[in-house]
Each structure stands twice: as C-alpha cells, then as structure tokens.
Design a protein around this motif. Structure first.
Motif, PDB file in Angstrom:
ATOM      1  N   LEU A  12       0.813  -1.222   0.000  1.00 21.13           N
ATOM      2  CA  LEU A  12       0.000   0.000   0.000  1.00 21.13           C
ATOM      3  C   LEU A  12       0.846   1.271   0.000  1.00 21.13           C
ATOM      4  O   LEU A  12       0.343   2.347  -0.336  1.00 21.13           O
ATOM      5  N   THR A  13       2.112   1.171   0.399  1.00 17.89           N
ATOM      6  CA  THR A  13       2.983   2.355   0.373  1.00 17.89           C
ATOM      7  C   THR A  13       3.589   2.596  -0.996  1.00 17.89           C
ATOM      8  O   THR A  13       4.158   3.670  -1.241  1.00 17.89           O
ATOM      9  N   PHE A  52      -6.628   5.848  -2.402  1.00 11.24           N
ATOM     10  CA  PHE A  52      -5.977   4.668  -2.970  1.00 11.24           C
ATOM     11  C   PHE A  52      -6.398   4.486  -4.422  1.00 11.24           C
ATOM     12  O   PHE A  52      -7.552   4.735  -4.786  1.00 11.24           O
ATOM     13  N   SER A  53      -5.464   4.025  -5.229  1.00 12.92           N
ATOM     14  CA  SER A  53      -5.744   3.752  -6.628  1.00 12.92           C
ATOM     15  C   SER A  53      -6.523   2.444  -6.761  1.00 12.92           C
ATOM     16  O   SER A  53      -6.784   1.759  -5.768  1.00 12.92           O
ATOM     17  N   PHE A  54      -6.855   2.092  -7.990  1.00 15.73           N
ATOM     18  CA  PHE A  54      -7.553   0.829  -8.234  1.00 15.73           C
ATOM     19  C   PHE A  54      -6.721  -0.343  -7.737  1.00 15.73           C
ATOM     20  O   PHE A  54      -7.246  -1.285  -7.121  1.00 15.73           O
ATOM     21  N   THR A  55      -5.412  -0.289  -7.967  1.00 15.81           N
ATOM     22  CA  THR A  55      -4.521  -1.354  -7.493  1.00 15.81           C
ATOM     23  C   THR A  55      -4.531  -1.442  -5.973  1.00 15.81           C
ATOM     24  O   THR A  55      -4.591  -2.545  -5.396  1.00 15.81           O
ATOM     25  N   GLY A  56      -4.454  -0.290  -5.310  1.00 14.65           N
ATOM     26  CA  GLY A  56      -4.496  -0.283  -3.849  1.00 14.65           C
ATOM     27  C   GLY A  56      -5.799  -0.825  -3.310  1.00 14.65           C
ATOM     28  O   GLY A  56      -5.826  -1.561  -2.309  1.00 14.65           O
ATOM     29  N   VAL A  60      -6.591  -4.197  -0.946  1.00 15.54           N
ATOM     30  CA  VAL A  60      -7.421  -4.178   0.259  1.00 15.54           C
ATOM     31  C   VAL A  60      -8.482  -5.287   0.198  1.00 15.54           C
ATOM     32  O   VAL A  60      -8.731  -5.986   1.189  1.00 15.54           O
ATOM     33  N   VAL A  61      -9.102  -5.461  -0.966  1.00 20.28           N
ATOM     34  CA  VAL A  61     -10.107  -6.509  -1.139  1.00 20.28           C
ATOM     35  C   VAL A  61      -9.497  -7.893  -0.912  1.00 20.28           C
ATOM     36  O   VAL A  61     -10.082  -8.747  -0.232  1.00 20.28           O
ATOM     37  N   VAL A  62      -8.314  -8.118  -1.476  1.00 21.54           N
ATOM     38  CA  VAL A  62      -7.653  -9.418  -1.329  1.00 21.54           C
ATOM     39  C   VAL A  62      -7.341  -9.707   0.138  1.00 21.54           C
ATOM     40  O   VAL A  62      -7.573 -10.819   0.631  1.00 21.54           O
TER      41      VAL A  62
END
Length: 438
Positions: A12-13, A52-56, A60-62
């Motif tokens: 996330l960083t 947070f971006s889509f990747t971030g 989080v979902v994972v």
C-alpha cells in the motif's frame, strides 16, 4: 497474520497503490489500513475510495478476503494443495477451530470456499444490477464485487466518503448487504448443520439441529429484532426524522445488523444520540457467531453467560438449554472470555485517551471519552464503525487501534487454545472456604 499485514502494508505504500496527485500514503497509514483489512475491521485512517488507486483498492479486497475466510483455512488448504501432507494433527486442529469435530478437513475447506464464493457472487450480481442504474457497467461491476466481499467478510470498507448513506432507502442494497452480513456472521458450523435440513440423505427436522445452531439462530434473531426496535425508538426524531416511515424501519434494521462486526452504515454515526451509541457498543461487544467472519466475544459466549445467570437465579443445579446440559467448564470458559475481552478493551481505552489527550486535533473535543470508547470497542470487535475520529488519530493512537484490531481478530483463536487445554489437577487440595460476594 502478521506476515500478511506487513506485506500488505508495504504494497500500500508503493506509488502504484496511491491515488495520483494526492498526499503519499505514509507507512503508519498503510499499516493501519492493512491491519484493518486483514482483520476484517473496516476502520480507515485514509479514504479507501479517494486516497488509494484501483490497485491499492484491489489489494485491500484481497486482504479482506483472506482475513474473512481465515488464515488457518488458507494455510491448511495450501498444505493440502502442495502435497506436504494432511496430517491427523492438521485435521484435528482445523476441525476443532471450525467447531466441526469429526468432519473431513479437506471436505470442510472445499465447502467453506465454495459457500463463500457462491454467496459473494450472488451478492455481487445483485449489487451490480442496482449500481448499474447510477454508473457505467464496469464501475458498477467493480462496486458490486467490492461491497459483496466486504459485506460477507464483515469488513465494512466503503468507496464513498459517507459509506452507504446514499442508499439509506434502497431495498436492494440494504437487504443484499444485510443478507451477506448475517450469512457471513452465523458461522460455518451453522451452515453445515442447516445443510442437513435440505439434504435428503439426513431427513431431519428443526428439533434435530445441534444446540449450537439453535442458540446462534435464536441469538441472531433476538439481536436483530431488539436492535431494530431500539434504533427506531432512539433515532426516530433524530437521524431518521427526514426519512419516510418505511425507510426509517429499513434504516433501523440495517443499523441493527451492521454493529455485529460489519462496519457499514446508512445513517451518520457521529450524529446519533449518546443512548444509540451505547446500544451500538453493546452490539459490537457481542459480535457475531463462532467460526464466522465476524468478531466480538461471540453470540454463543454471551448466551452461555446469560443462561448460567438465569439458572443460578432460579436455583437450578445445572444449566440446561434446548433439553441439553451445558458443562460447567464451558460456562467458566465463557466467563473468562468476557472478562478478558473487557480487560483488553478497557486497557485500550485508557491508552487511547492518553495518546489523544495531547492530540491537537482532539484535545479540545468535549466528547473525547465517548469517541475513544466507541473507537476501542469497534477496533477490538473488528467492526469498523466510527464517530469520525479515525483519520484524526495521532500516530500513537493509530498504533493502539492496530493492536486492538490484531488482538480482536487472532485473540479468540489463541484464547480458545489456551483455555481449552486439559485441566490440571493439583497434587495438594486445600480446604474450601466461602467468599462473600454481591
């Protein structure tokens, strides 16, 4: 759990996880978000949808999905899949953790994963169909999957700043999310028992269900009904005053379900009355059912304490529930869990008040004690509801909340191992003497 949290925090960083043009994600905020996601809490020191971006967000979902299914189930499945051996010890540990003694561990894992994915898929489709009226199909599909996973795993993260307040009167969103919350919170042993009702090979009736299932279902019904009535009484002329009557009932029902470790809200928490916040704290304290995606001391634990108290007041020698006798050891374990939970939460409140009393953003707040108490119960119960102080917490306060979320998620498993050990008998037995109580 700690390994997943640390890896998630590092992820996330990374620049790819942050929203472009916004302030970079500090490690403490990344660690806070990673812990909250893996421990399926839902508290956020940074906005999930904006910072947070889509990747971030996918990360989080994972993490929420892994935390919801349970790290023990995931590691056991990996052990079986990669051929290191499904030992008798591994089977026993898994069966006892899930409350399914005597069941095949591989079959249990397959059913856990299949039930989880099936329910999340159904929820995602229903939510996607509703969100499609407000946004393009790809965005609606993503929102549907995001909220479905967060609801079933009882995580409570939202992509909007006001969570689900926009859909306070929408029956599709409300009932879909409530359904996922309840199904995720009743526990996998309950699924297994209820499955026998609909499996022709068993041909059982309700009276043949296990006592565990009956207690879980009764407690869930009582808490949902009682919570709805309390919210209607306390918030009718407050946060609900501008809603039509039918939407007030729907909002009260939703608010009654979500404190049981979910973290979603369709009404502003910070505008609720003190009495309502206290009711929410009680619901967060009780939490969901054992072997579920939720936290808290668990409904069956509270039920054991209540049944024991009623039996003692009646003068009964034994505690009986649904024509079954509860062992004395079980009652003692339930009391130990409640007391230890209260001790940890009280300690967390004290440390949080110490750290935030010097916080320039909160030191002059007239409701600091209320907000810190609410935040501590929410963190330890892995709920995710907040009166709005999460983003204002100091770094020390965030560390306190991180510790509470971590204990709230792995604590019940660890505590169950310790207090379920074989009872040791002393070689010397001392004389008995009464102690005045009450």
């Amino acid at each position: 759990f700690m390994a997943i949290i640390l890896v998630g925090a590092i992820g996330l960083t990374l620049p790819i996880s942050g929203a472009g043009g916004r302030e970079p994600i500090r490690f403490i905020d990344a660690l806070f978000t990673s812990t909250s996601a893996t421990c399926v809490t839902g508290l956020a020191s940074r906005s999930i949808g904006n910072d947070f971006s889509f990747t971030g967000q996918i990360l989080v979902v994972v993490m929420a999905q892994i935390g919801g299914i349970g790290i023990m189930s995931i590691t056991t499945l990996a052990t079986l899949s990669f051929g290191t051996g499904d030992t008798l010890r591994a089977r026993t540990v898994l069966s006892e953790t899930l409350g399914l003694g005597g069941f095949d561990s591989w079959g249990i894992l397959k059913r856990i994963l299949s039930v989880t994915l099936m329910l999340e898929a159904i929820g995602a489709l229903l939510l996607c169909a509703r969100f499609y009226a407000d946004m393009p199909l790809p965005t609606a599909f993503y929102h549907g999957v995001f909220y479905s996973v967060m609801a079933f795993c009882n995580a409570g993260f939202g992509l909007a700043q006001d969570n689900l307040c926009k859909y306070v009167g929408d029956p599709t969103v409300n009932f879909t999310v409530i359904g996922l919350l309840v199904l995720g919170g009743i526990g996998f042993p309950t699924y297994e028992d209820l499955r026998r009702l609909f499996d022709r090979r068993y041909r059982i009736g309700y009276h043949q269900l296990r006592m565990q299932t009956k207690v879980v279902l009764v407690m869930a019904g009582v808490l949902l009904t009682g919570g709805t009535i309390m919210f209607l009484l306390l918030e009718w002329n407050n946060t609900m005053r501008d809603l039509p009557y039918h939407e007030r009932v729907l909002a009260a029902f939703f608010q009654s379900a979500t404190p049981r470790t979910a973290g979603f809200n369709t009404l502003p928490i910070d505008k609720m009355s003190e009495a309502t916040l206290f009711v929410i704290i009680l619901l967060m304290f009780i939490g969901a059912s054992p072997c579920s995606t939720g936290g808290g001391v668990k409904t069956s634990t509270v039920a054991c304490v209540i049944f024991s108290s009623i039996s003692r007041m009646r003068g009964d020698a034994e505690v009986t529930v649904f024509r079954r006798t509860l062992p004395v050891e079980l009652i003692e374990r339930a009391i130990a869990i409640v007391l230890l939970y209260l001790f940890v939460c009280t300690s967390g409140i004290v440390f949080l008040l110490m750290t935030e009393s010097a916080n320039p953003l909160l030191e002059k707040s007239p409701s600091l004690f209320r907000d810190c108490t609410f935040e501590a119960f929410s963190a330890l119960g892995t709920v995710g509801l907040s009166t709005g102080i999460t983003e204002k917490l100091s770094d020390a306060g965030k560390i306190v909340i991180i510790i509470l979320m971590y204990i709230g998620r792995i604590g019940p498993i660890t505590l169950a191992v310790f207090i379920s050990r074989e009872v040791r008998h002393r070689r010397v037995e001392y004389a008995k003497e009464n102690l005045l109580i009450g």
